[in-house]
Scaffold this motif. Sequence first.
Motif, PDB file in Angstrom:
ATOM      1  N   TYR A 167     131.267  -0.699  88.555  1.00 33.33           N
ATOM      2  CA  TYR A 167     132.419  -1.558  88.822  1.00 33.33           C
ATOM      3  C   TYR A 167     132.171  -2.637  89.956  1.00 33.33           C
ATOM      4  O   TYR A 167     133.084  -2.661  90.730  1.00 33.33           O
ATOM      5  N   THR A 168     131.133  -3.101  89.962  1.00 36.41           N
ATOM      6  CA  THR A 168     130.774  -4.119  91.086  1.00 36.41           C
ATOM      7  C   THR A 168     131.253  -5.427  90.519  1.00 36.41           C
ATOM      8  O   THR A 168     130.283  -6.380  90.083  1.00 36.41           O
ATOM      9  N   TRP A 169     132.514  -5.843  90.623  1.00 32.21           N
ATOM     10  CA  TRP A 169     133.038  -6.994  90.053  1.00 32.21           C
ATOM     11  C   TRP A 169     132.516  -8.190  90.948  1.00 32.21           C
ATOM     12  O   TRP A 169     132.870  -8.302  92.311  1.00 32.21           O
ATOM     13  N   TRP A 195     138.526  -9.975  85.467  1.00 30.81           N
ATOM     14  CA  TRP A 195     138.098  -8.315  86.166  1.00 30.81           C
ATOM     15  C   TRP A 195     139.140  -7.418  85.225  1.00 30.81           C
ATOM     16  O   TRP A 195     140.268  -7.532  85.163  1.00 30.81           O
ATOM     17  N   GLY A 232     139.554  -4.605  86.606  1.00 30.56           N
ATOM     18  CA  GLY A 232     140.347  -3.730  87.622  1.00 30.56           C
ATOM     19  C   GLY A 232     139.830  -4.080  89.047  1.00 30.56           C
ATOM     20  O   GLY A 232     139.358  -5.172  89.197  1.00 30.56           O
ATOM     21  N   GLY A 233     140.025  -3.307  90.030  1.00 31.26           N
ATOM     22  CA  GLY A 233     139.641  -3.731  91.229  1.00 31.26           C
ATOM     23  C   GLY A 233     140.354  -4.774  91.843  1.00 31.26           C
ATOM     24  O   GLY A 233     139.913  -5.428  92.336  1.00 31.26           O
ATOM     25  N   ILE A 234     141.540  -4.766  91.347  1.00 31.13           N
ATOM     26  CA  ILE A 234     142.629  -5.866  91.618  1.00 31.13           C
ATOM     27  C   ILE A 234     144.017  -5.229  91.858  1.00 31.13           C
ATOM     28  O   ILE A 234     144.274  -4.062  91.644  1.00 31.13           O
ATOM     29  N   ASN A 290     147.316  -1.335  93.766  1.00 30.21           N
ATOM     30  CA  ASN A 290     145.986  -1.087  93.351  1.00 30.21           C
ATOM     31  C   ASN A 290     145.853  -0.794  91.781  1.00 30.21           C
ATOM     32  O   ASN A 290     146.374   0.304  91.227  1.00 30.21           O
ATOM     33  N   PHE A 291     144.811  -1.546  91.270  1.00 31.82           N
ATOM     34  CA  PHE A 291     144.663  -1.225  89.703  1.00 31.82           C
ATOM     35  C   PHE A 291     143.271  -1.039  89.559  1.00 31.82           C
ATOM     36  O   PHE A 291     142.473  -2.017  89.896  1.00 31.82           O
ATOM     37  N   THR A 292     142.852   0.235  89.339  1.00 32.52           N
ATOM     38  CA  THR A 292     141.220   0.341  89.395  1.00 32.52           C
ATOM     39  C   THR A 292     140.684  -0.246  87.887  1.00 32.52           C
ATOM     40  O   THR A 292     141.413  -0.179  86.898  1.00 32.52           O
ATOM     41  N   THR A 293     139.175  -0.090  87.707  1.00 34.37           N
ATOM     42  CA  THR A 293     138.676  -0.432  86.418  1.00 34.37           C
ATOM     43  C   THR A 293     138.886   0.701  85.536  1.00 34.37           C
ATOM     44  O   THR A 293     139.179   0.354  84.204  1.00 34.37           O
ATOM     45  N   LEU A 294     138.949   1.807  86.151  1.00 34.38           N
ATOM     46  CA  LEU A 294     139.189   2.882  85.113  1.00 34.38           C
ATOM     47  C   LEU A 294     140.657   2.838  84.507  1.00 34.38           C
ATOM     48  O   LEU A 294     140.989   3.053  83.259  1.00 34.38           O
ATOM     49  N   ASP A 295     141.779   2.194  85.374  1.00 38.19           N
ATOM     50  CA  ASP A 295     143.068   1.953  84.819  1.00 38.19           C
ATOM     51  C   ASP A 295     142.846   0.761  83.663  1.00 38.19           C
ATOM     52  O   ASP A 295     143.507   1.088  82.577  1.00 38.19           O
TER      53      ASP A 295
END
Lengths: 704, 704
Positions: free
Chosen positions: A635-637, A647, A649-651, A657-662
């Motif tokens: 998840y290195t955006w 993206w 997630g990571g935003i 906070n909203f992760t890439t898994l979310d």
Amino acid sequence: MEQLARIVTKTPLLTGTSVDAKREELRRYFHQTCDLYEALFDCLSGDEAFYIRAEPLRHPLIFYFGHTAVFFINKLMLGRYVTERLDERLESMFAIGVDEMSWDDLDSAHYDWPTVAQTRSYRRRVRQRVDEVISQMPLSLPITPDSPAWVVLMGIEHERIHLETSSVIMRMLPLQYLRPHPLWTACPDTGPAPANGLLAVAGDSLTLGKPADANTYGWDNEYGRKTVEIQPFRVARYLVSNGEFLAFVEAGGYRRPELWTEEGARWLAYSKATMPRFWCRHHGEYYQRNLLQQVPLPHDWPVEVNYLEAKAFCHWKAEQSGTFVRLPTEAEWTLLRQRLKQDQPDWLRAPGNVNLEHYASPCPVNRFEVDGIYDLLGNVWQWTETPIDGFPGFEVHPLYDDFSTPTFDGRHNVFKGGSWISTGNEATRHSRYAFRRHFFQHAGFRYVESDSDEVPVEPVNSYETDELVAQYLEFHYGAQYFGVANYPVACVDTLLALIPDLNKARALDLGCSVGRASLELARTFAQVDGIDFSARFIQHGFQLKETGQTRYAIPAEGELVEFREASLVDLGYDGLEHRVNFVQGDACNLKPCFTGYDLIFCGNLIDRLYDPALFLGQVHERLNEGGYLVLTSPYTWLTQYTPKEKWLGGIKINGENFTTLDGLKCILDCRFELVDVLDLPLVIRETRRKFQHTIAEMTVWKLK
Amino acid sequence: MEQLARIVTKTPLLTGTSVDAKREELRRYFHQTCDLYEALFDCLSGDEAFYIRAEPLRHPLIFYFGHTAVFFINKLMLGRYVTERLDERLESMFAIGVDEMSWDDLDSAHYDWPTVAQTRSYRRRVRQRVDEVISQMPLSLPITPDSPAWVVLMGIEHERIHLETSSVIMRMLPLQYLRPHPLWTACPDTGPAPANGLLAVAGDSLTLGKPADANTYGWDNEYGRKTVEIQPFRVARYLVSNGEFLAFVEAGGYRRPELWTEEGARWLAYSKATMPRFWCRHHGEYYQRNLLQQVPLPHDWPVEVNYLEAKAFCHWKAEQSGTFVRLPTEAEWTLLRQRLKQDQPDWLRAPGNVNLEHYASPCPVNRFEVDGIYDLLGNVWQWTETPIDGFPGFEVHPLYDDFSTPTFDGRHNVFKGGSWISTGNEATRHSRYAFRRHFFQHAGFRYVESDSDEVPVEPVNSYETDELVAQYLEFHYGAQYFGVANYPVACVDTLLALIPDLNKARALDLGCSVGRASLELARTFAQVDGIDFSARFIQHGFQLKETGQTRYAIPAEGELVEFREASLVDLGYDGLEHRVNFVQGDACNLKPCFTGYDLIFCGNLIDRLYDPALFLGQVHERLNEGGYLVLTSPYTWLTQYTPKEKWLGGIKINGENFTTLDGLKCILDCRFELVDVLDLPLVIRETRRKFQHTIAEMTVWKLK
């Protein structure tokens, strides 16, 4: 001739029973080589001649006079076999002023060369030091590449190479700078050119490459093994003679660029050549420049040309005959060479004009016959169609890692067989040298006629030096670091272990990079498609599949590199490659044909897509019922790959906070069941001391 | 007043003995808060009023009406305490359209706001959902920040903040959109302004910060501990009243930018203000706008201004008096506040105009006295000189990590004490809010007179967000990854173990970066100089030494960050900091005073110097007899730091591979003995999942 014969030498065997005797044999070979080298420079008429630049792109001969001595010290220092320099200034100045392997582009620095006497004195001191090394070095038999004796042989054989290249430079010096020398007497025989003809050769299969346990010294490019199939062909009985080539010249061959390859036509326009480099014409008569004199063109001697001229001749010849005419490949040349069982150092007398055993010049092309074909070796080097490449299993010698590797670039062609002045290793069967195609040596050619216009050479397996691609090649096919398992293999092993109900017919490896996971999946799946957006990367998977290996150079420290080869056989994938299909493609815009998969594996892909949600929203269409999607990513955006608004997630979304898994769950939940989430480590080497160490997350999704 | 008093509430205690009773207490506090919030919006005269933009830079009130409800759901979702959204569209639209903490810069997107009825209906559904959560959540006492009850309190206290900010927005609405409301009745009392005067306050020492085990809810910025010394000062008995401020206005204070700070003068020019924001003038008379009506300027009420206006008044006042006049610092305000022992929720009746216990407006400044000083709390917020910062030990709450951190930027000043409408947490002693200095709330000020023109505030310990600097802060002071020991500490431990005969008087840590090795060396050495080329890096070492801590934010995933604090005490270096001297300097051009060292340690320095040979050729001059030079480096040569011709190694010299270790020996051998060479690993975190993992080489050199 008599005097020359007295110093005929043979490259020593690496094997033996007496260490003392071997030490003396090496010492004798060393001093003979130095003597022979110095004897060549005795042809110079005075000190002034050492400083003439016969070719503007080459150093004057004083450089070569010092260079071969310096080479001993530099390599022995590098190997820590000697610990002190003799003369730091000379050892720098004489070390390398030319990119020797591109044989071009001399640097323009001003050189304050030492005198000839100083250089001679330095050579004497080197002789003494190397003599001491030979006496004192640890020695066991056979001599192997990690032995100090190998480094001594490297220095000797290196000097023998320069014996020949220096003789080529002398051949370009004005005659006033040269003097007759009893050791260097040309062949006195000339006559009309014999009429050439073709000899049919049956197809065959053979293995190229010097065996690792061969009993003579070899350069790195000689080793490895490559088995090739050869189609039947017809071969010229004689090397192309001056007389035969003259017809091409007089037919206007140098004025018809259409006969030349594109590279040849460029060279022709640049060089403004009108005839071979060592010919000249006075008052309507042709002459040839030999080492120490100019003589009326000897029609029955082999013509000496570069590869480009040889090819133009072949095209002209084909135009005449209406057949397919070209140079032999290295394999075809080797097949012909097999007609002669003897090799240096075993022969009693050389079965060709080589090893200084006959003349200090070429000789007529009809002097050395074997079953209706002449000059299977010697006289002049014979250009081939083959751009030089390492054979599979190629490894550089650590003390001379740039002897061959810079020539594996598709621009250097192999020539084989040696010339009259090729000695030592140069005069052995496996010896192979390569020069730029426009370069002149004591080299000519023989032509062949084949049944098609296809030239059976493979593209060069050059070293991938693009730093990012090489990093990924090492990541997929190279060493393990910090005890972390090979990542593509670990991904495949892990997903197979996690998915007991996986159907194993068809898998898609999307974002396959240089292809390791595709190959690993082929152990289990009947068919695997490996797709990557970047042709730079996927070409290596393709090359592995097609040729069985691929090569790359990875940074070690600063500009220093290490050379690597990945091989299907060594990796245990041989026989599986037909199951894998490597294709360039865009995950976000995949062709409709890529469908019907039981598994879609996306290794470190999603954070490199320009629109990952677009891809994930459609990927279910590509899966069979009960199929699985497996994603891994750290998840290195980065905006350079994915615009921020794409993206996953990571935003912050709505300030939270909203992760890439979310984000993955958001998109995939409606079509997939999330079966597993786990971490997998990976290590990518940047330099010998610097690595990327990453923990990717693997998510396993089952199609609902 | 009576009706208002009926809904006076107190923030609940976190402690208790009965879980069931606490559950009911929370439920009651939740519903009271919702009721109170909705009662404020009942002042709007109709639905239209919800959509007026009273301030072009703020959302219309409909946003705030929905926002506090949405906040509950978003935080409960984030904490996984609820798993389903109620209304995805509203929960996005009402989430955050403003950078709430910069209180500026509304985005310009078009909002398709829902109707008031829809929003009311949504608020009802949220009430029900939160009520269910309160019933069902696991609960144990005391409530701690990781408890779901803490998240419920967070939502409630958040709504109470917006009760106040919405009342400020309403105060900016044209009166036609508002209607009288019995719950929101202004103070009826006005009169002439009392003559202000000064009260002497003795110096003292006190500790700021809410104790971690305090028994009421607090926001992240309230916790931590900071002990401060306060010099004696004299303080105004009253908040500055409208009457007192009018003299400044009439003296032309808004037309004299020289009275204003630079920022204030910029704001004055931009805003074209001529009097306080809630004043106006008709036919020569001044009026003040309150929440629901406009009244003739109440001279004895506190003036409501921003920090910039307050400062300009102080400068004018100083001009008049010839003394040093300024606002109190947060510490000085806190010292005054100590005169009042009571705090919410313990008081029976608020000892000031706060918590809606007295009026729905300010009241005269001479109403609430303690020992000759008035309004120690309440009436209006009181601006301080202190830019807000976390106290040492500050930690963000993981579910609201941007509540405070964006305000630690030196541009937000603390105000204290609460206003008439500050309730719940806002009305507690430790409550501290910060706004941009030009921002308007129900806020005014009190001035102090001090003995110098120095304002005793410290620079803000803002979060280092420069990615490279933050990486190095985590590398020096943060967590360990992959089991690799802290690198600067390991370097110091290793070199001390390797050098038994080291004299331990003076050490130089050259290329000290953010300073860890310097601090670690100070355990052993009597004096350590830490020098780095980059002020960006060394300022953190300096700050640690001076203030005891430094803060940074490191990337987690994408744009998401994690907040960290390094603290001398936690690291065990407290009491050693006086041994360390951090200085900016250039290793290749070091000032002569940096000499006489027993140890010079250069951690990962040499491959970042522009001329490493220049440095290494002189470094011996800085060492005492018997001194040691210790270098570590992964030899990652990059032209961006070191021109290629200055690389110590990792290059071909005379055509041969030449390593950096070769280069070091070449330069250092004449002055130093190479005592040891060994590898040391290091890990630098780039994101939560991506790390640089490096093997540096340490070389230990003893001066000959």
